[in-house]
Design an enzyme around this catalytic site. Sequence first.
Site, PDB file in Angstrom:
ATOM      1  N   ARG A 228      35.803  72.144  69.502  1.00 35.05           N
ATOM      2  CA  ARG A 228      35.230  71.711  70.773  1.00 35.05           C
ATOM      3  C   ARG A 228      36.051  72.302  71.907  1.00 35.05           C
ATOM      4  O   ARG A 228      37.292  72.316  71.852  1.00 35.05           O
ATOM      5  CB  ARG A 228      35.236  70.176  70.874  1.00 35.05           C
ATOM      6  CG  ARG A 228      34.202  69.477  70.023  1.00 35.05           C
ATOM      7  CD  ARG A 228      32.765  69.781  70.465  1.00 35.05           C
ATOM      8  NE  ARG A 228      31.770  69.104  69.665  1.00 35.05           N
ATOM      9  CZ  ARG A 228      31.143  69.613  68.611  1.00 35.05           C
ATOM     10  NH1 ARG A 228      31.412  70.841  68.209  1.00 35.05           N
ATOM     11  NH2 ARG A 228      30.235  68.917  67.960  1.00 35.05           N
ATOM     12  N   GLU A 257      30.847  74.394  78.694  1.00 31.83           N
ATOM     13  CA  GLU A 257      29.980  75.075  77.732  1.00 31.83           C
ATOM     14  C   GLU A 257      28.526  74.789  78.096  1.00 31.83           C
ATOM     15  O   GLU A 257      28.182  73.603  78.271  1.00 31.83           O
ATOM     16  CB  GLU A 257      30.281  74.574  76.321  1.00 31.83           C
ATOM     17  CG  GLU A 257      29.613  75.414  75.251  1.00 31.83           C
ATOM     18  CD  GLU A 257      30.017  74.977  73.841  1.00 31.83           C
ATOM     19  OE1 GLU A 257      31.216  75.061  73.506  1.00 31.83           O
ATOM     20  OE2 GLU A 257      29.116  74.533  73.114  1.00 31.83           O
ATOM     21  N   HIS A 276      29.096  79.177  70.741  1.00 28.51           N
ATOM     22  CA  HIS A 276      28.912  78.043  69.827  1.00 28.51           C
ATOM     23  C   HIS A 276      27.881  78.389  68.749  1.00 28.51           C
ATOM     24  O   HIS A 276      26.847  77.735  68.619  1.00 28.51           O
ATOM     25  CB  HIS A 276      28.483  76.791  70.607  1.00 28.51           C
ATOM     26  CG  HIS A 276      28.824  75.510  69.879  1.00 28.51           C
ATOM     27  ND1 HIS A 276      29.223  74.360  70.528  1.00 28.51           N
ATOM     28  CD2 HIS A 276      28.821  75.193  68.561  1.00 28.51           C
ATOM     29  CE1 HIS A 276      29.445  73.399  69.651  1.00 28.51           C
ATOM     30  NE2 HIS A 276      29.211  73.889  68.442  1.00 28.51           N
TER      31      HIS A 276
END
Length: 315
Positions: A228, A257, A276
């Site tokens: 993360r 993000e 991601h």
Amino acid sequence: MGAAAVQRFPVDAVAVGPGDAPDWLVQSVRDGGATVVPPGQADALLWIHPDDPGGLAAVLRSHGGHLRWVQLPWAGVEPYVGVLDRERIWTCGKGVYAEPVAELALTLVLAGLRGLPTYLHDAPLVERGTIGRNLRGADVVVVGAGGITDAFLRMVAPFDAITTVVRRRSEPHPGARRTVTLDGLDDALRDADVVVVACALTPATTGLFDARRFARMQQHAWLVNVARGALVVTDDLLEALRAGTIGGAGLDVTDPEPLPPDHPLWAETNCVITPHVGNTADMGRPLLAERIRSNVARRIAGAPLLGPVDVDAGY
Ligand code: OXD
């Protein structure tokens, strides 16, 4: 008068949300031996949106009394920590996507150690000399002790790297040369050639990698984050990359993000960023379908479910 008894539904009555269940999901519920029913008639809920806590809270407000098991889709549950309760069993995608995510971690590790981002961005370097280190025999620190770490350790085993796992509990992690708790992280960082971040985001791990930690790392060391974004303090990382405090960073996750197109991190030649995609939808769907099939079958058989969420720990 006592409270009205909560109506119970059979364990093979499973609801799916939010919205209509896609065909692959209906099929995996059926393969597990259950039937998809509306939430008002279900014993369990398969919630497949990775980040819709409001939607889930609304379903639980209306039907939570009889929903005895909720399955969440991703390994990380941080969007849902405010919804988790002790009224029912919670499971998540822990371990489901470990192999594809570990494969991307290995890709970023090798790209960093062998200098690929620098060569791609900085052609004149070829005239100044060459860079690159072997993963073979390298000192590799992995933070976190879940499925990604297990898969990553299996993948790097042939490289005979010196592996250290940093985890909450102190018992030795299978496949690691050394296991230390978070208290030992600073020491472990001193000799690391590469640090792979693969732990859950919790209040205790938010901002784990900041200026102080980068200062402990070697100037050639790479940081790879596949967990993360908020585990790393982005401004401190940027500064460490610019100042040459560390060798570089491979990031599949960022904070913020998605990383805005004008974010200065994009311009750093010793940084490689992927959006991601450790586990893409195409990679993940069959893996999640199998986890759901398996957990539905386990629930019907009365067996322990895979990927239990520790509600107190928040992951
Ligand atoms: C997850 C992820 O948490 O893919 O499962 O990021």
